[in-house]
Design a protein around this motif. Sequence first.
Motif, short mmCIF file in Angstrom:
data_model
loop_
_atom_site.label_atom_id
_atom_site.label_comp_id
_atom_site.label_asym_id
_atom_site.label_seq_id
_atom_site.Cartn_x
_atom_site.Cartn_y
_atom_site.Cartn_z
N PRO A 201 4.92 20.70 -1.71
CA PRO A 201 4.70 19.29 -1.99
C PRO A 201 3.57 19.18 -1.22
CG PRO A 201 6.96 19.29 -2.21
CD PRO A 201 6.74 20.73 -1.63
N ALA A 202 2.64 18.55 -2.23
CA ALA A 202 1.12 18.03 -1.34
C ALA A 202 0.30 16.75 -2.09
CB ALA A 202 0.00 18.94 -0.79
N PRO A 203 0.36 15.23 -1.28
CA PRO A 203 -0.65 14.82 -1.98
C PRO A 203 -1.88 15.03 -2.88
CG PRO A 203 -0.44 14.48 0.02
CD PRO A 203 0.47 15.26 0.91
N PHE A 204 -1.68 14.12 -4.02
CA PHE A 204 -2.75 14.89 -5.05
C PHE A 204 -3.97 14.42 -5.63
CE2 PHE A 204 -4.43 15.03 -9.75
CZ PHE A 204 -4.19 15.87 -10.16
N GLY A 242 10.00 9.27 0.48
CA GLY A 242 9.95 9.27 1.46
C GLY A 242 8.35 9.29 2.19
N GLY A 243 7.88 10.32 1.62
CA GLY A 243 6.70 11.32 2.49
C GLY A 243 5.91 10.90 2.86
N ALA A 244 4.50 12.03 3.63
CA ALA A 244 3.99 11.28 4.29
C ALA A 244 2.95 10.17 3.91
CB ALA A 244 2.89 12.18 4.36
N ALA A 245 1.93 9.33 4.91
CA ALA A 245 1.64 8.04 4.57
C ALA A 245 0.40 8.71 3.38
CB ALA A 245 0.85 7.59 5.51
N GLU A 246 -0.26 9.50 3.36
CA GLU A 246 -0.86 10.07 2.21
C GLU A 246 -0.79 10.36 0.40
OE1 GLU A 246 -5.34 11.34 0.82
OE2 GLU A 246 -4.58 10.84 3.04
N ARG A 252 -1.74 4.43 -3.80
CA ARG A 252 -2.93 2.82 -3.96
C ARG A 252 -4.47 3.51 -4.69
NH1 ARG A 252 -4.32 0.22 1.26
NH2 ARG A 252 -4.48 -2.24 0.37
N VAL A 253 -4.31 4.26 -4.31
CA VAL A 253 -6.02 4.90 -4.56
C VAL A 253 -5.57 4.79 -6.91
CG1 VAL A 253 -7.99 6.08 -5.16
CG2 VAL A 253 -7.14 5.72 -3.15
N ALA A 254 -5.01 5.31 -6.72
CA ALA A 254 -4.87 5.59 -8.50
C ALA A 254 -4.75 4.59 -9.00
CB ALA A 254 -3.17 6.78 -8.36
N LEU A 255 -3.95 3.21 -8.40
CA LEU A 255 -3.95 2.16 -9.40
C LEU A 255 -4.98 0.93 -9.16
CD1 LEU A 255 0.17 0.97 -8.78
CD2 LEU A 255 -0.83 2.24 -10.56
N ARG A 256 -5.69 1.36 -8.05
CA ARG A 256 -6.63 0.25 -7.36
C ARG A 256 -8.32 0.82 -8.96
NH1 ARG A 256 -8.64 -0.12 -1.53
NH2 ARG A 256 -7.46 -2.05 -1.31
N ASP A 295 1.21 1.50 7.84
CA ASP A 295 0.67 3.23 8.04
C ASP A 295 -0.85 3.08 8.91
OD1 ASP A 295 3.05 4.11 7.24
OD2 ASP A 295 1.92 4.60 5.32
N VAL A 296 -1.40 2.38 8.48
CA VAL A 296 -3.36 2.12 8.80
C VAL A 296 -3.24 1.86 10.35
CG1 VAL A 296 -4.82 1.68 8.99
CG2 VAL A 296 -4.43 2.17 7.17
N LEU A 297 -2.32 0.72 10.62
CA LEU A 297 -2.34 0.58 11.73
C LEU A 297 -1.45 1.05 12.85
CD1 LEU A 297 -2.29 -1.89 13.51
CD2 LEU A 297 0.48 -2.99 12.82
#
Length: 489
Positions: A201-204, A242-246, A252-256, A295-297
Amino acid sequence: MSTEIELKLQLKPDAAGRLADHPLLAGIAPQKQRLLNTYYDTPQLDLHARRIAVRLRKKGWQWLCTVKSAEPASGGLALRSEWEAPATPGEIAFDHVEAGDLHDFLEQRRPRLEPVFTTDFQRQVREVPFGESRIELAVDRGWIESRGRRTRICEIELELLSGRIEDIFGLTRQLQADLDLHPAIASKAERGYELFLDLPPAPFRARPAAIDEGMTPVEAFRAIALGCLEHFQRNEAGLCAGGAAEYIHQARVALRRLRSAIKLFAPVLPADFVATYGRTWQTLAGALGDARNWDVLLEETLPPIAAAFPGCRDTRRLRKEAARRAKAARKAIRKLLAVGEYPRLLLEFTAAVYALGDTLPLTLSGFAHDRLAAHARRARKLAARHAELSPEERHRMRICFKKLRYAVEFFAPLLPARRLKPYLAALGQLQDELGMINDHVTAQALIAEVLDHPPGAPIHGWIAGRHALLIDELPESLETWLAQRAPWR
């Protein structure tokens, strides 16, 4: 050729038995079939690269050869071109594929086709009258297998045989009222290739917008909005695990992007649609934003602070508390995705997007020019005053540039690549710098939640110094962007 309009829903195994007792299916005896399918491709997976599926299907005593296109699905709904004809076991022919370019593409590769995976499942089929339509409801249960690996199939497919696309959504609403049904976007073929390639699995990331000049503004919005929804849904499993921060970042980018698209196209959309779906995603977007901030912090801000202050107890305390808060934020996201309203929202939004009609006589190119020019004017006004902006105004400028970048990316297929590439590069660099400035402002606030240090403490001083350096670099990036010729002119 036929066009297949199909809605796919994930079904939990314990719900499959209860489906037969649903009042809408009362008195409709199912036809039971065992379907054994073998999917073919070249060793280089040329068909997969073109998003084409070729299979031989054994259906009782009958064999069928099927070719399908694989347009992206959103909200569970897929519209695919399909060619199917009787076949001889083990023999693949493409005489029934009427599209000349596709036929030639397949014929050139036919000698090199080989099996890549199989699907073997039991299907129960009912033809359900609903509204003005006839809808085939198929329950599939079985397995996908490749190279000794396999994964379960347990799903419902609703295919429009005749009538209106709205009735597929209407039938699904009534089924969802009694059963836990979740819109799914991965076809059996897509899952089969994932199994064959043993892909983890990988972020899309977002796909390019699938629009062209022949579309109306509403048709373009439909393609863009459903692309944003696909972007989100393909990161959903990673969020739930509960996967990676990406995964959080991409969701979040998708909803933005989705919310930006609704505002961008608001002049051609019904006011009630904009009011409803401009706000609907806010709770989920807020939860994703909270998780992303921690996550960024943790991953970007704290490591250089820890390097600057080795052995500092405060940095260890910050890391521990930030990890706890990030974990809690992920749990909040999973809770939101687990409520019954979430799959219904996916369905309702998809239905509402398909129901949109054109009411204004506008060309897409003219509409795109006007909207891009308006966004750019707002950004230029703030950029001209960058030296005197307050932190709040600088934040507003960041949002303005972000919306401009999304708008340019949405309309990119309409714009000349020669000017688009440098314009987007300058815009991306500027947005990255403004994003880092905002990350430092956010970090100050988050650290203040954890530590009771005064503003002049060393950690706050380090962040303030980095913040000042980034602001000093900002004029150069602004000038680079201002020097670009807008690609829509």
